[in-house]
Write an enzyme that holds these catalytic residues in place. Structure first.
Site, short mmCIF file in Angstrom:
data_model
loop_
_atom_site.label_atom_id
_atom_site.label_comp_id
_atom_site.label_asym_id
_atom_site.label_seq_id
_atom_site.Cartn_x
_atom_site.Cartn_y
_atom_site.Cartn_z
N PRO A 61 6.81 26.15 -13.77
CA PRO A 61 6.33 25.15 -13.14
C PRO A 61 5.51 25.59 -11.92
O PRO A 61 5.68 26.71 -11.26
CB PRO A 61 7.77 24.79 -12.22
CG PRO A 61 8.68 25.72 -12.44
CD PRO A 61 8.34 26.54 -13.59
N MET A 62 4.41 25.06 -11.64
CA MET A 62 3.43 25.31 -10.56
C MET A 62 2.74 24.20 -10.06
O MET A 62 1.98 23.34 -10.85
CB MET A 62 2.21 26.26 -11.35
CG MET A 62 2.51 27.74 -11.53
SD MET A 62 1.18 28.74 -12.23
CE MET A 62 1.13 28.37 -14.03
N GLN A 107 11.61 19.57 -12.41
CA GLN A 107 12.01 20.37 -11.37
C GLN A 107 12.18 19.81 -9.93
O GLN A 107 11.08 19.20 -9.58
CB GLN A 107 11.09 21.72 -11.15
CG GLN A 107 11.98 22.64 -10.30
CD GLN A 107 10.79 24.14 -9.88
OE1 GLN A 107 9.90 23.71 -9.36
NE2 GLN A 107 11.51 25.32 -10.25
N CYS A 143 11.36 29.00 -4.16
CA CYS A 143 9.94 28.55 -3.39
C CYS A 143 9.84 29.42 -2.14
O CYS A 143 10.93 29.06 -1.31
CB CYS A 143 9.70 27.18 -3.34
SG CYS A 143 8.25 26.75 -2.41
N LYS A 200 16.14 27.97 -10.82
CA LYS A 200 15.35 29.02 -10.83
C LYS A 200 15.14 29.63 -9.44
O LYS A 200 15.08 28.98 -8.46
CB LYS A 200 13.80 28.49 -10.98
CG LYS A 200 12.59 29.43 -11.12
CD LYS A 200 11.28 28.64 -11.53
CE LYS A 200 10.23 29.73 -11.60
NZ LYS A 200 9.32 29.92 -9.94
N ASN A 257 11.13 36.05 -15.14
CA ASN A 257 9.88 35.63 -14.41
C ASN A 257 9.17 36.72 -13.63
O ASN A 257 9.94 37.28 -12.93
CB ASN A 257 10.01 34.19 -13.89
CG ASN A 257 8.75 33.88 -13.09
OD1 ASN A 257 8.74 33.50 -11.93
ND2 ASN A 257 7.38 33.64 -13.79
N GLY A 258 7.89 36.63 -13.61
CA GLY A 258 7.20 37.54 -12.48
C GLY A 258 6.55 38.42 -13.26
O GLY A 258 6.88 39.28 -13.94
N ARG A 287 1.07 32.89 -13.50
CA ARG A 287 -0.28 32.93 -13.23
C ARG A 287 -0.97 33.51 -14.56
O ARG A 287 -2.36 33.24 -15.02
CB ARG A 287 -0.54 33.96 -12.23
CG ARG A 287 -0.50 32.92 -10.84
CD ARG A 287 -0.57 33.81 -9.75
NE ARG A 287 1.03 34.78 -10.04
CZ ARG A 287 1.36 35.50 -8.97
NH1 ARG A 287 0.53 36.05 -7.92
NH2 ARG A 287 2.25 36.32 -8.96
C1 LIG Z 1 -0.20 27.87 -7.89
C2 LIG Z 1 1.34 27.84 -7.96
C3 LIG Z 1 2.16 27.16 -7.83
C4 LIG Z 1 3.61 27.18 -8.09
N1 LIG Z 1 4.42 26.14 -8.00
C5 LIG Z 1 5.60 26.62 -8.03
C6 LIG Z 1 6.60 25.32 -8.50
O1 LIG Z 1 6.00 24.13 -8.25
N2 LIG Z 1 7.98 25.60 -8.76
C7 LIG Z 1 8.59 26.83 -8.67
O2 LIG Z 1 9.59 27.10 -9.12
N3 LIG Z 1 7.67 27.84 -8.72
C8 LIG Z 1 6.27 27.69 -8.47
N4 LIG Z 1 5.32 28.79 -8.43
C9 LIG Z 1 5.94 30.23 -8.77
C10 LIG Z 1 5.78 30.33 -10.26
O3 LIG Z 1 6.61 29.35 -10.97
C11 LIG Z 1 6.18 31.84 -10.64
O4 LIG Z 1 7.79 31.97 -10.32
C12 LIG Z 1 5.35 33.01 -9.61
O5 LIG Z 1 3.99 32.71 -9.81
C13 LIG Z 1 5.66 34.25 -10.49
O6 LIG Z 1 5.25 34.43 -11.74
P1 LIG Z 1 3.84 35.05 -12.13
O7 LIG Z 1 3.78 36.64 -11.79
O8 LIG Z 1 3.82 35.10 -13.89
O9 LIG Z 1 2.54 34.32 -11.51
C14 LIG Z 1 4.01 28.53 -8.22
C15 LIG Z 1 3.01 29.67 -8.34
C16 LIG Z 1 1.51 29.47 -8.19
C17 LIG Z 1 0.81 30.53 -8.33
#
Ligand SMILES: Cc1cc2nc3c(=O)[nH]c(=O)nc-3n(C[C@H](O)[C@H](O)[C@H](O)COP(=O)(O)O)c2cc1C
Length: 331
Positions: free
Chosen positions: A16-17, A70, A100, A139, A200-201, A225
């Site tokens: 989710p982003m 979510q 978050c 999450k 994740n991460g 990302r």
């Molecule tokens: C632009 C953006 C928006 C995000 N929005 C959410 C969200 O709405 N809900 C959530 O659980 N995590 C959110 N995240 C966190 C991501 O889901 C993820 O946990 C985090 O970016 C780590 O993963 P990555 O290293 O693959 O980027 C967001 C991250 C980014 C970069």
């Protein structure tokens, strides 16, 4: 008795982003092989106040399934009401955000704020589990900071509260989105609970994806990302896991076509003007190795309607649009 969660077996999920995983982006990632997708996070308080913005974020299409809606919030009573509203749309699961890091979310005690009050985390998860017939998942992160990593205890609490899967962003709240993710906790979590664990991460390449599966024994992985501007990543990972070889990177025409497809989906779901403004943030990413990208981007930025954007991109791709040589370096 809530419905049983679908089988998570080596699943590759789109994270989710906020402001990224709208319908158009989710559909693109689905097309390239994302096994599970989620809505952007939705504020439970906004939803129960009937906020149009929150309601819109819950919309999805049957082609996107399996999809999770979510929710985030700090009060079990609000999360209960919000979950019932989300249930009306019949997503495949409801995911509770307990990760978050953003100050105004944490300040309310929601998101990663729940890691400071595990009793409330239990109460929220358990209340939502009892309120809906859908599977509920969570999450979260490893912990608040490196001195307070309590993910094993937290995972047990989440399982006991009735959640059917847990996604762990392998960073702490104080790391926000930066810093090296620490996957070593996952095998211990797997030994401590029986629900599926999604990691994740920092998963940005097929090689990292495979290493994470092998080193942690996780049931699924989640990409955030790494998918922005590269929805191909799901296909790339699956191909690598099956064959042990890497797909060649997407060609410029493939990227241009994807950008056009993204724009078209976006126009359909958001209206032309908004779609054309929002697609601007994707130009650099999709066209990252395009020659003369700055000049092309500057030209594209001048449009607020889709046809000239598409025409310019096609002209560029077919060499009908030439720019004078510039110092642009691919980046
Ligand atoms: C632009 C953006 C928006 C995000 N929005 C959410 C969200 O709405 N809900 C959530 O659980 N995590 C959110 N995240 C966190 C991501 O889901 C993820 O946990 C985090 O970016 C780590 O993963 P990555 O290293 O693959 O980027 C967001 C991250 C980014 C970069």
């Amino acid at each position: 008795m809530p419905k049983k969660l679908f089988n998570i077996n080596k699943a590759i999920a789109l994270a989710p982003m906020e402001k990224v995983t709208d319908i158009s982006f989710r559909l693109l990632c689905k097309k390239f092989g994302a096994d599970i997708v989620y809505t952007e996070f939705i504020n439970a308080e906004g939803l129960i106040r009937n906020s149009i913005k929150s309601k819109k974020k819950m919309t999805f299409f049957p082609d996107e399934r399996p999809i999770g809606i979510q929710l985030y919030g700090a009060l079990d009573s609000s999360m209960e009401k919000a979950a019932k509203l989300a249930e009306e749309l019949q997503p495949d699961l409801i995911d509770i955000n307990a990760g978050c890091w953003v100050r105004n979310v944490v300040g309310q005690g929601a998101g990663a704020g729940l890691l400071k009050d595990l009793k409330n985390l239990y109460k929220i998860v358990n209340t939502v589990v009892k309120a809906v017939d859908l599977p509920v998942t969570v999450k979260t992160r490893l912990g608040w900071d490196e001195k307070s990593i309590e993910i094993i205890e937290t995972a047990k609490i989440i399982q006991e509260a009735g959640a059917q899967a847990l996604t762990i962003h392998c960073r702490t709240r104080s790391q926000a989105h930066d810093g090296t993710p620490d996957y070593k906790w996952i095998s211990q979590v797997k030994n401590a609970v029986s629900i599926p664990i999604i990691v994740n991460g920092g998963i940005t390449t097929p090689q990292i994806a495979r290493d994470v599966f092998l080193s942690t024994g996780c049931d699924g992985i989640m990409i955030a990302r790494g998918a922005i501007n590269n929805p191909f990543i799901f296909k790339e990972i699956k191909y690598f896991m099956e064959t042990g070889t890497l797909l060649p990177p997407p060609s410029l025409p493939e990227r241009v076509n994807l950008l056009i497809e993204h724009l078209k989906y976006s126009v359909e779901f958001k209206g032309e003007r908004r779609a054309c403004l929002e697609i601007r943030k994707h130009y650099s990413g999709y066209l990252c190795d395009a020659p003369n990208i700055s000049k092309l981007r500057m030209k594209l930025m001048g449009f607020t309607e889709a046809p000239p954007i598409i025409e310019t991109l096609l002209d560029y791709q077919n060499h009908r649009l030439q720019f004078e040589e510039s110092d642009d370096q691919p980046h």
